[in-house]
Design a protein around this motif. Structure first.
Motif, PDB file in Angstrom:
ATOM      1  N   ASN A   1      -4.117   8.630  -6.269  1.00 58.04           N
ATOM      2  CA  ASN A   1      -4.544   7.971  -5.038  1.00 58.04           C
ATOM      3  C   ASN A   1      -3.870   8.670  -3.865  1.00 58.04           C
ATOM      4  OD1 ASN A   1      -4.246   6.010  -2.765  1.00 58.04           O
ATOM      5  ND2 ASN A   1      -5.500   4.741  -4.119  1.00 58.04           N
ATOM      6  N   GLU A   2      -4.668   9.248  -2.993  1.00 57.93           N
ATOM      7  CA  GLU A   2      -4.110  10.023  -1.883  1.00 57.93           C
ATOM      8  C   GLU A   2      -3.235   9.191  -0.943  1.00 57.93           C
ATOM      9  OE1 GLU A   2      -6.968  11.426   1.118  1.00 57.93           O
ATOM     10  OE2 GLU A   2      -8.415  10.054   0.210  1.00 57.93           O
TER      11      GLU A   2
ATOM     12  N   ALA B   1       4.479   8.062  -0.612  1.00 55.84           N
ATOM     13  CA  ALA B   1       5.651   8.557  -1.344  1.00 55.84           C
ATOM     14  C   ALA B   1       6.271   9.746  -0.607  1.00 55.84           C
ATOM     15  CB  ALA B   1       5.260   8.953  -2.762  1.00 55.84           C
ATOM     16  N   LEU B   2       5.454  10.637  -0.085  1.00 54.52           N
ATOM     17  CA  LEU B   2       5.966  11.772   0.684  1.00 54.52           C
ATOM     18  C   LEU B   2       6.654  11.301   1.968  1.00 54.52           C
ATOM     19  CD1 LEU B   2       3.134  14.431   0.344  1.00 54.52           C
ATOM     20  CD2 LEU B   2       5.503  14.650  -0.451  1.00 54.52           C
TER      21      LEU B   2
ATOM     22  N   TYR C   1       3.196  -0.629   1.041  1.00 49.65           N
ATOM     23  CA  TYR C   1       1.985  -0.524   0.245  1.00 49.65           C
ATOM     24  C   TYR C   1       0.836  -0.191   1.188  1.00 49.65           C
ATOM     25  CZ  TYR C   1      -1.190  -1.769  -3.589  1.00 49.65           C
ATOM     26  OH  TYR C   1      -2.130  -1.751  -4.592  1.00 49.65           O
ATOM     27  N   PRO C   2       0.188   0.941   1.017  1.00 50.25           N
ATOM     28  CA  PRO C   2      -0.889   1.335   1.929  1.00 50.25           C
ATOM     29  C   PRO C   2      -2.013   0.298   1.964  1.00 50.25           C
ATOM     30  CG  PRO C   2      -0.214   3.197   0.573  1.00 50.25           C
ATOM     31  CD  PRO C   2       0.455   1.972   0.013  1.00 50.25           C
ATOM     32  N   GLU C   3      -2.492   0.008   3.152  1.00 50.86           N
ATOM     33  CA  GLU C   3      -3.538  -0.998   3.332  1.00 50.86           C
ATOM     34  C   GLU C   3      -4.776  -0.677   2.498  1.00 50.86           C
ATOM     35  OE1 GLU C   3      -6.154  -2.671   7.016  1.00 50.86           O
ATOM     36  OE2 GLU C   3      -4.029  -2.256   7.404  1.00 50.86           O
TER      37      GLU C   3
ATOM     38  N   LYS D   1       7.455  17.517  -2.038  1.00 55.15           N
ATOM     39  CA  LYS D   1       6.097  17.757  -2.521  1.00 55.15           C
ATOM     40  C   LYS D   1       5.809  16.849  -3.714  1.00 55.15           C
ATOM     41  CE  LYS D   1       7.390  21.714  -5.346  1.00 55.15           C
ATOM     42  NZ  LYS D   1       7.195  23.123  -5.623  1.00 55.15           N
ATOM     43  N   VAL D   2       4.538  16.509  -3.848  1.00 53.82           N
ATOM     44  CA  VAL D   2       4.088  15.689  -4.965  1.00 53.82           C
ATOM     45  C   VAL D   2       4.001  16.586  -6.194  1.00 53.82           C
ATOM     46  CG1 VAL D   2       2.184  14.325  -5.899  1.00 53.82           C
ATOM     47  CG2 VAL D   2       2.824  14.074  -3.499  1.00 53.82           C
TER      48      VAL D   2
END
Length: 84
Positions: free
Chosen positions: A57-58, A64-65, A21-23, A50-51
């Motif tokens: 949310n970037e 995910a990438l 989970y990104p901070e 690719k998304v």
């Protein structure tokens, strides 16, 4: 179709074990879902991640990438008619 080692259960287990989970998202209590598509080469390696549906949310999309690009080799698709 190409298949991930262990099938649907295997890919879910892999993603759950690899994702972080990104901070930046934790600070915002951000939630979302990112859809990533990949190409599986004839040797089973994953490329062209690719998304295709952003979470909005970037940071989540980038994570995910990262997970998609880190995947182990898949069992490539078979073309029985062409013998490959």
């Amino acid at each position: 179709m190409a298949t991930f080692p262990g099938g649907d259960v295997g890919i879910k287990r892999y993603i759950k074990g690899k994702q972080r989970y990104p901070e930046a998202c934790a600070k915002e209590n951000a939630e979302g879902r990112t859809v990533v598509t990949v190409t599986v080469k004839p040797d089973g390696t994953v490329c062209n991640a690719k998304v295709t549906h952003s979470s909005g949310n970037e940071h989540m999309d980038a994570e995910a990438l990262r997970v998609a690009r880190s995947m182990p080799k898949w069992t490539p698709a078979q073309d029985i008619e062409k013998g490959k």
